[in-house]
Design a protein around this motif. Sequence first.
Motif, mmCIF file in Angstrom:
data_model
loop_
_atom_site.group_PDB
_atom_site.id
_atom_site.type_symbol
_atom_site.label_atom_id
_atom_site.label_comp_id
_atom_site.label_asym_id
_atom_site.label_seq_id
_atom_site.Cartn_x
_atom_site.Cartn_y
_atom_site.Cartn_z
ATOM 1 N N VAL A 210 -1.315 7.681 1.492
ATOM 2 C CA VAL A 210 -2.755 7.833 1.260
ATOM 3 C C VAL A 210 -3.511 7.633 2.574
ATOM 4 C CG1 VAL A 210 -4.773 6.897 0.084
ATOM 5 C CG2 VAL A 210 -2.604 7.123 -1.134
ATOM 6 N N LYS A 211 -4.309 8.621 2.908
ATOM 7 C CA LYS A 211 -5.138 8.545 4.113
ATOM 8 C C LYS A 211 -6.613 8.505 3.700
ATOM 9 C CE LYS A 211 -1.338 9.099 6.425
ATOM 10 N NZ LYS A 211 -0.665 7.896 6.987
ATOM 11 N N ILE A 212 -7.399 7.805 4.471
ATOM 12 C CA ILE A 212 -8.847 7.785 4.274
ATOM 13 C C ILE A 212 -9.468 8.566 5.421
ATOM 14 C CG2 ILE A 212 -10.922 6.355 4.106
ATOM 15 C CD1 ILE A 212 -9.170 4.098 3.059
ATOM 16 N N GLY B 110 -6.684 0.626 1.813
ATOM 17 C CA GLY B 110 -5.922 1.795 1.382
ATOM 18 C C GLY B 110 -5.804 1.804 -0.128
ATOM 19 N N LYS B 111 -4.738 2.452 -0.633
ATOM 20 C CA LYS B 111 -4.483 2.502 -2.071
ATOM 21 C C LYS B 111 -3.268 1.625 -2.385
ATOM 22 C CE LYS B 111 -7.090 5.796 -4.191
ATOM 23 N NZ LYS B 111 -7.691 5.734 -5.520
ATOM 24 N N TYR C 213 -10.560 2.066 -3.618
ATOM 25 C CA TYR C 213 -9.593 1.597 -2.626
ATOM 26 C C TYR C 213 -9.350 0.104 -2.788
ATOM 27 C CZ TYR C 213 -10.389 6.102 -0.361
ATOM 28 O OH TYR C 213 -10.487 7.446 -0.097
ATOM 29 N N SER D 180 -3.920 2.513 4.834
ATOM 30 C CA SER D 180 -4.513 3.670 5.502
ATOM 31 C C SER D 180 -5.064 3.289 6.868
ATOM 32 C CB SER D 180 -5.631 4.258 4.641
ATOM 33 O OG SER D 180 -5.139 4.622 3.369
ATOM 34 N N ASP E 18 -6.373 3.292 12.762
ATOM 35 C CA ASP E 18 -5.700 4.159 11.797
ATOM 36 C C ASP E 18 -4.585 4.979 12.429
ATOM 37 O OD1 ASP E 18 -7.198 5.987 13.218
ATOM 38 O OD2 ASP E 18 -8.375 6.696 11.507
ATOM 39 N N TYR F 269 0.822 -1.210 0.000
ATOM 40 C CA TYR F 269 0.000 0.000 0.000
ATOM 41 C C TYR F 269 0.856 1.259 0.000
ATOM 42 C CZ TYR F 269 -4.009 -2.978 0.979
ATOM 43 O OH TYR F 269 -4.991 -3.921 0.882
#
Length: 218
Positions: free
Chosen positions: A30-32, A192-193, A160, A84, A62, A26
Amino acid sequence: MTTTQVTQNQSSFFDVIKERRSVRAYDPAVKISREEMTEMLEEATLAPSSSNLQPWRFLVIDSPELKQKLLPIAFNQQQVVEASAVIAVLGDVKSYQKAEQIYGQAVEAGYMAADTATSFIERSVKTYSGLPSEVARQIVYTDGGLISMQLMLIARARGYDTVPMGGYNKAKFVEEFGISEQYESVMLIAIGKAAKPGHPTTRLPIGDVTFFNEMPTE
Protein backbone atom coordinates in the motif's frame (compact mmCIF):
# COMPACT_ATOMS: atom_id res chain seq x y z
CA MET A 1 -27.40 21.48 9.95
CA THR A 2 -30.11 19.28 11.49
CA THR A 3 -29.88 17.58 14.88
CA THR A 4 -29.63 14.24 13.05
CA GLN A 5 -26.69 15.49 10.98
CA VAL A 6 -24.94 16.80 14.10
CA THR A 7 -25.45 13.45 15.83
CA GLN A 8 -24.11 11.58 12.79
CA ASN A 9 -21.04 13.83 12.63
CA GLN A 10 -20.39 13.33 16.33
CA SER A 11 -20.77 9.58 15.95
CA SER A 12 -18.29 9.54 13.09
CA PHE A 13 -15.79 11.56 15.11
CA PHE A 14 -16.07 9.29 18.13
CA ASP A 15 -15.73 6.23 15.89
CA VAL A 16 -12.40 7.61 14.65
CA ILE A 17 -11.18 8.08 18.21
CA LYS A 18 -12.28 4.61 19.29
CA GLU A 19 -10.95 2.85 16.18
CA ARG A 20 -7.47 4.36 16.29
CA ARG A 21 -4.90 1.78 17.28
CA SER A 22 -1.13 1.74 17.40
CA VAL A 23 -0.45 -0.56 14.46
CA ARG A 24 2.95 -2.21 14.03
CA ALA A 25 2.29 -4.55 11.09
CA TYR A 26 1.64 -2.90 7.71
CA ASP A 27 0.86 -3.98 4.17
CA PRO A 28 4.03 -2.98 2.28
CA ALA A 29 2.14 -3.00 -1.05
CA VAL A 30 0.00 0.00 0.00
CA LYS A 31 1.37 3.36 -1.07
CA ILE A 32 0.10 6.80 -0.09
CA SER A 33 0.36 9.36 -2.86
CA ARG A 34 2.33 12.53 -2.26
CA GLU A 35 -0.88 14.44 -2.96
CA GLU A 36 -2.86 12.67 -0.26
CA MET A 37 0.02 12.81 2.19
CA THR A 38 0.23 16.56 1.66
CA GLU A 39 -3.52 16.90 2.20
CA MET A 40 -3.33 15.03 5.51
CA LEU A 41 -0.42 17.15 6.71
CA GLU A 42 -2.23 20.31 5.68
CA GLU A 43 -5.30 19.25 7.65
CA ALA A 44 -3.11 18.44 10.65
CA THR A 45 -1.65 21.96 10.65
CA LEU A 46 -5.00 23.25 11.88
CA ALA A 47 -3.78 22.15 15.32
CA PRO A 48 -3.15 24.88 17.90
CA SER A 49 0.35 26.11 18.70
CA SER A 50 2.00 28.58 21.05
CA SER A 51 1.29 32.12 19.73
CA ASN A 52 0.22 30.42 16.48
CA LEU A 53 3.88 30.18 15.45
CA GLN A 54 3.29 26.68 14.01
CA PRO A 55 6.76 25.29 14.80
CA TRP A 56 6.08 21.87 13.30
CA ARG A 57 8.14 20.69 10.36
CA PHE A 58 7.72 17.31 8.65
CA LEU A 59 10.31 15.08 7.04
CA VAL A 60 8.32 12.46 5.13
CA ILE A 61 10.43 9.37 4.49
CA ASP A 62 8.81 7.24 1.80
CA SER A 63 11.86 6.13 -0.18
CA PRO A 64 12.53 2.39 0.32
CA GLU A 65 16.25 3.08 0.51
CA LEU A 66 15.85 5.74 3.18
CA LYS A 67 13.43 3.59 5.16
CA GLN A 68 16.09 0.88 5.19
CA LYS A 69 18.57 3.48 6.38
CA LEU A 70 16.16 4.46 9.16
CA LEU A 71 15.51 0.86 10.24
CA PRO A 72 18.56 0.35 12.49
CA ILE A 73 18.21 3.89 13.85
CA ALA A 74 14.68 2.92 14.94
CA PHE A 75 16.00 -0.22 16.63
CA ASN A 76 14.87 -2.47 13.75
CA GLN A 77 11.15 -1.91 14.24
CA GLN A 78 9.70 -3.48 11.10
CA GLN A 79 6.94 -0.92 10.66
CA VAL A 80 9.63 1.47 9.48
CA VAL A 81 10.10 -0.45 6.24
CA GLU A 82 6.62 -1.96 5.91
CA ALA A 83 4.58 1.23 6.35
CA SER A 84 3.85 3.48 3.39
CA ALA A 85 5.93 6.21 5.01
CA VAL A 86 7.48 7.36 8.23
CA ILE A 87 6.85 10.98 9.15
CA ALA A 88 9.46 12.62 11.32
CA VAL A 89 7.76 15.36 13.32
CA LEU A 90 10.27 18.11 14.02
CA GLY A 91 10.00 21.30 16.06
CA ASP A 92 11.58 24.52 14.80
CA VAL A 93 12.98 26.43 17.79
CA LYS A 94 13.29 29.48 15.54
CA SER A 95 9.69 29.43 14.36
CA TYR A 96 9.40 33.07 15.45
CA GLN A 97 11.28 33.91 12.25
CA LYS A 98 8.04 33.18 10.39
CA ALA A 99 5.96 35.48 12.60
CA GLU A 100 5.79 38.18 9.94
CA GLN A 101 4.56 35.71 7.33
CA ILE A 102 2.02 34.13 9.69
CA TYR A 103 0.52 37.36 10.96
CA GLY A 104 0.73 38.94 7.53
CA GLN A 105 -1.48 36.15 6.23
CA ALA A 106 -3.94 36.86 9.05
CA VAL A 107 -4.13 40.48 7.93
CA GLU A 108 -4.67 39.48 4.29
CA ALA A 109 -7.45 37.11 5.34
CA GLY A 110 -9.16 39.88 7.28
CA TYR A 111 -8.68 38.14 10.62
CA MET A 112 -6.49 40.83 12.16
CA ALA A 113 -5.84 44.55 11.79
CA ALA A 114 -2.43 45.51 10.43
CA ASP A 115 -1.39 47.42 13.56
CA THR A 116 -2.43 44.49 15.75
CA ALA A 117 -0.36 42.14 13.60
CA THR A 118 2.66 44.41 13.89
CA SER A 119 2.34 44.35 17.66
CA PHE A 120 2.03 40.55 17.68
CA ILE A 121 5.08 40.17 15.44
CA GLU A 122 7.26 42.43 17.57
CA ARG A 123 6.17 40.76 20.81
CA SER A 124 6.56 37.22 19.44
CA VAL A 125 10.03 37.81 18.01
CA LYS A 126 11.22 39.49 21.20
CA THR A 127 9.76 36.84 23.50
CA TYR A 128 10.64 33.66 21.64
CA SER A 129 14.09 34.70 20.44
CA GLY A 130 15.07 35.38 24.05
CA LEU A 131 13.90 32.10 25.54
CA PRO A 132 16.40 29.72 27.17
CA SER A 133 17.07 26.74 24.90
CA GLU A 134 15.38 24.24 27.21
CA VAL A 135 12.20 26.35 27.34
CA ALA A 136 12.09 26.81 23.56
CA ARG A 137 12.51 23.07 23.07
CA GLN A 138 9.78 22.26 25.59
CA ILE A 139 7.39 24.51 23.66
CA VAL A 140 8.03 22.76 20.35
CA TYR A 141 7.66 19.38 22.06
CA THR A 142 4.23 20.41 23.31
CA ASP A 143 3.15 21.77 19.92
CA GLY A 144 4.67 18.75 18.19
CA GLY A 145 2.59 16.45 20.38
CA LEU A 146 -0.59 18.36 19.55
CA ILE A 147 -0.11 18.10 15.80
CA SER A 148 1.02 14.48 15.98
CA MET A 149 -2.21 13.38 17.64
CA GLN A 150 -4.23 15.41 15.16
CA LEU A 151 -2.36 13.79 12.26
CA MET A 152 -2.97 10.29 13.58
CA LEU A 153 -6.71 10.93 13.90
CA ILE A 154 -6.83 12.41 10.40
CA ALA A 155 -5.07 9.32 9.07
CA ARG A 156 -7.62 7.04 10.79
CA ALA A 157 -10.51 9.11 9.38
CA ARG A 158 -9.07 8.51 5.91
CA GLY A 159 -8.77 4.77 6.50
CA TYR A 160 -5.06 4.61 7.34
CA ASP A 161 -3.29 3.39 10.43
CA THR A 162 -0.41 4.82 12.43
CA VAL A 163 1.91 4.25 15.32
CA PRO A 164 3.81 7.01 17.15
CA MET A 165 7.43 6.11 17.79
CA GLY A 166 9.61 7.61 20.49
CA GLY A 167 11.94 4.63 20.59
CA TYR A 168 14.70 5.56 18.18
CA ASN A 169 18.23 6.89 18.39
CA LYS A 170 17.55 10.61 18.06
CA ALA A 171 21.20 11.59 17.93
CA LYS A 172 21.85 9.11 15.12
CA PHE A 173 18.68 10.15 13.29
CA VAL A 174 19.71 13.81 13.40
CA GLU A 175 23.18 12.93 12.17
CA GLU A 176 22.20 10.53 9.39
CA PHE A 177 19.35 12.64 8.02
CA GLY A 178 21.11 16.00 8.25
CA ILE A 179 18.79 17.64 10.78
CA SER A 180 20.23 20.96 11.97
CA GLU A 181 20.23 22.11 15.60
CA GLN A 182 17.38 24.45 14.74
CA TYR A 183 15.04 21.46 14.79
CA GLU A 184 14.08 19.22 17.68
CA SER A 185 13.14 15.65 16.78
CA VAL A 186 9.78 15.13 18.49
CA MET A 187 8.72 11.69 17.25
CA LEU A 188 8.41 9.39 14.26
CA ILE A 189 4.99 8.32 12.99
CA ALA A 190 4.66 5.25 10.78
CA ILE A 191 1.61 5.48 8.51
CA GLY A 192 -0.01 3.01 6.12
CA LYS A 193 -2.59 0.22 5.98
CA ALA A 194 -2.61 -2.38 8.73
CA ALA A 195 -1.65 -5.93 7.77
CA LYS A 196 -2.85 -6.95 11.24
CA PRO A 197 -5.08 -4.86 13.48
CA GLY A 198 -3.55 -3.11 16.44
CA HIS A 199 -4.11 -4.73 19.82
CA PRO A 200 -7.06 -3.38 21.80
CA THR A 201 -6.03 -1.83 25.07
CA THR A 202 -7.70 -0.78 28.29
CA ARG A 203 -7.58 2.53 30.11
CA LEU A 204 -7.50 3.41 33.79
CA PRO A 205 -10.89 4.34 35.26
CA ILE A 206 -11.47 8.05 34.75
CA GLY A 207 -11.95 8.44 38.48
CA ASP A 208 -8.34 7.33 39.00
CA VAL A 209 -6.92 10.07 36.80
CA THR A 210 -9.31 13.03 37.16
CA PHE A 211 -9.60 15.37 40.12
CA PHE A 212 -11.74 18.46 40.52
CA ASN A 213 -10.28 21.60 42.10
CA GLU A 214 -7.60 19.87 44.16
CA MET A 215 -5.23 16.96 43.91
CA PRO A 216 -5.41 14.08 46.41
CA THR A 217 -2.96 14.14 49.27
CA GLU A 218 -1.66 10.63 48.52
